[in-house]
Design a protein around this motif. Structure first.
Motif, short mmCIF file in Angstrom:
data_model
loop_
_atom_site.label_atom_id
_atom_site.label_comp_id
_atom_site.label_asym_id
_atom_site.label_seq_id
_atom_site.Cartn_x
_atom_site.Cartn_y
_atom_site.Cartn_z
N THR A 104 1.00 -1.50 -0.04
CA THR A 104 0.14 0.03 -0.38
C THR A 104 1.09 1.23 0.06
O THR A 104 1.43 1.42 1.11
N PHE A 105 0.37 1.84 -1.15
CA PHE A 105 1.29 3.13 -1.23
C PHE A 105 1.04 4.41 -0.42
O PHE A 105 0.79 6.27 -0.67
N ALA A 106 -0.74 4.26 0.49
CA ALA A 106 -0.74 5.80 0.90
C ALA A 106 -0.35 6.36 1.56
O ALA A 106 0.00 7.31 1.34
N GLU A 107 1.13 5.79 2.14
CA GLU A 107 2.24 6.69 2.65
C GLU A 107 2.73 7.36 2.75
O GLU A 107 3.59 8.25 3.26
N TYR A 108 2.72 7.23 1.13
CA TYR A 108 4.06 7.55 0.23
C TYR A 108 3.91 9.12 -0.45
O TYR A 108 3.39 8.88 -0.99
N ALA A 109 4.69 9.41 -0.79
CA ALA A 109 4.69 10.82 -1.61
C ALA A 109 4.82 10.18 -3.54
O ALA A 109 5.30 8.93 -3.13
N ARG A 110 4.26 10.62 -3.95
CA ARG A 110 4.10 10.23 -5.41
C ARG A 110 4.93 11.17 -5.87
O ARG A 110 4.40 12.06 -6.17
N GLY A 111 5.24 10.48 -7.50
CA GLY A 111 6.05 12.05 -8.03
C GLY A 111 6.35 11.72 -9.60
O GLY A 111 6.09 10.22 -9.72
N TRP A 112 5.97 12.28 -10.72
CA TRP A 112 6.19 12.15 -12.26
C TRP A 112 7.34 12.62 -12.83
O TRP A 112 7.84 14.15 -12.20
N PHE A 113 8.64 12.39 -13.44
CA PHE A 113 8.82 13.28 -14.19
C PHE A 113 9.24 12.64 -15.32
O PHE A 113 8.21 11.80 -15.90
N ARG A 114 10.13 13.38 -16.40
CA ARG A 114 10.15 12.72 -17.89
C ARG A 114 11.77 13.03 -18.12
O ARG A 114 12.49 13.46 -17.34
N GLN A 115 12.28 11.72 -19.12
CA GLN A 115 13.42 12.17 -19.70
C GLN A 115 13.59 11.61 -21.10
O GLN A 115 12.67 10.86 -21.81
N ALA A 116 13.61 12.92 -21.41
CA ALA A 116 14.12 13.63 -23.84
C ALA A 116 15.45 12.63 -23.72
O ALA A 116 16.05 12.51 -22.78
N PRO A 117 15.80 12.25 -24.73
CA PRO A 117 16.73 11.19 -25.57
C PRO A 117 17.53 12.12 -25.16
O PRO A 117 17.95 13.46 -26.04
N GLY A 118 18.86 11.71 -24.79
CA GLY A 118 20.18 12.38 -24.44
C GLY A 118 20.23 13.61 -23.76
O GLY A 118 20.77 14.19 -23.20
N LYS A 119 18.63 13.75 -22.31
CA LYS A 119 18.73 14.88 -21.72
C LYS A 119 18.46 13.85 -20.07
O LYS A 119 18.32 13.17 -20.03
N GLU A 120 18.57 14.69 -19.33
CA GLU A 120 18.15 14.17 -18.75
C GLU A 120 16.98 14.01 -17.41
O GLU A 120 16.40 14.93 -18.21
N ARG A 121 17.04 13.15 -16.84
CA ARG A 121 15.57 13.26 -15.94
C ARG A 121 15.20 14.44 -15.28
O ARG A 121 15.66 15.00 -14.04
N ASN A 122 13.85 15.34 -15.61
CA ASN A 122 13.27 16.19 -15.08
C ASN A 122 12.42 16.25 -14.36
O ASN A 122 11.37 15.48 -14.84
N PHE A 123 11.68 16.87 -13.16
CA PHE A 123 11.17 17.17 -11.99
C PHE A 123 9.33 17.39 -13.00
O PHE A 123 9.57 18.46 -13.24
N LEU A 124 8.19 16.93 -12.38
CA LEU A 124 6.88 17.84 -13.26
C LEU A 124 6.75 18.26 -11.85
O LEU A 124 5.75 18.89 -12.04
N ALA A 125 5.96 17.03 -11.15
CA ALA A 125 4.49 17.20 -10.78
C ALA A 125 5.15 16.54 -9.23
O ALA A 125 5.35 15.53 -9.14
N ALA A 126 4.76 16.69 -7.52
CA ALA A 126 4.68 15.89 -6.99
C ALA A 126 3.38 16.03 -6.11
O ALA A 126 3.36 17.01 -5.76
N ILE A 127 2.70 14.89 -5.24
CA ILE A 127 1.63 15.28 -4.15
C ILE A 127 2.63 14.46 -2.91
O ILE A 127 2.52 12.66 -3.21
N THR A 128 1.98 14.46 -1.99
CA THR A 128 2.29 13.69 -0.52
C THR A 128 0.92 13.03 -0.52
O THR A 128 0.44 13.31 -0.81
N ALA A 129 1.37 12.47 0.86
CA ALA A 129 0.67 11.22 1.34
C ALA A 129 -0.50 12.42 1.81
O ALA A 129 -1.85 11.82 1.48
N THR A 130 -1.05 13.24 2.18
CA THR A 130 -1.52 14.19 3.13
C THR A 130 -1.99 15.21 1.58
O THR A 130 -2.92 15.78 1.90
N GLY A 131 -1.79 14.67 0.85
CA GLY A 131 -2.02 16.35 -0.52
C GLY A 131 -1.77 17.23 -0.85
O GLY A 131 -2.26 17.37 -1.77
#
Length: 124
Positions: A28-55
């Motif tokens: 169960t990941f209810a107590e986990y923060a969740r995040g989204w990243f993206r990575q284009a070819p030849g580039k580093e992984r970039n942060f997009l958005a995150a949401i904590t367990a409490t919203g």
């Protein structure tokens, strides 16, 4: 076995929208923060958005702000990323992640688990 599986990617035309999903299994990941990243070819992984367990939500600044909306459904162990007004520069592999700490979520080091990614391709 813990797994994060992204879905919802694909090929879209500029101006379109996508809703990505990331389903978690193995615990169960209810107590986990969740995040989204993206990575284009030849580039580093970039942060997009995150949401904590409490919203609590953190989103990337700059040109990305306002086009990406993160949400979660703890009952489904799933986190979502709504992307609007897509443009060719959004072409990348999109990854979701889960972590136990509720701070520093714009850094990949905050996360313990990662999915394998889903490809998003935007044509002009």
């Amino acid at each position: 076995q813990v797994q994060l599986v992204e879905s919802g990617g694909g090929s879209v035309q500029a101006g379109g929208s996508l809703r990505l999903s990331c389903a978690a299994s193995g615990r169960t990941f209810a107590e986990y923060a969740r995040g989204w990243f993206r990575q284009a070819p030849g580039k580093e992984r970039n942060f997009l958005a995150a949401i904590t367990a409490t919203g609590g939500i953190t989103t990337a600044a700059g040109s990305l702000k306002g086009r990406f909306t993160i949400s979660r459904d703890n009952g489904k162990n799933t986190v979502y990323l709504q992307i609007n007004n897509l443009n060719p520069e959004d072409t990348a592999i999109y990854y979701c992640a889960a972590g136990t700490r509720p701070w520093g979520l714009s850094s990949p080091t905050a996360y313990d688990y990662w999915g394998r990614g889903t490809q998003v391709t935007v044509s002009s």
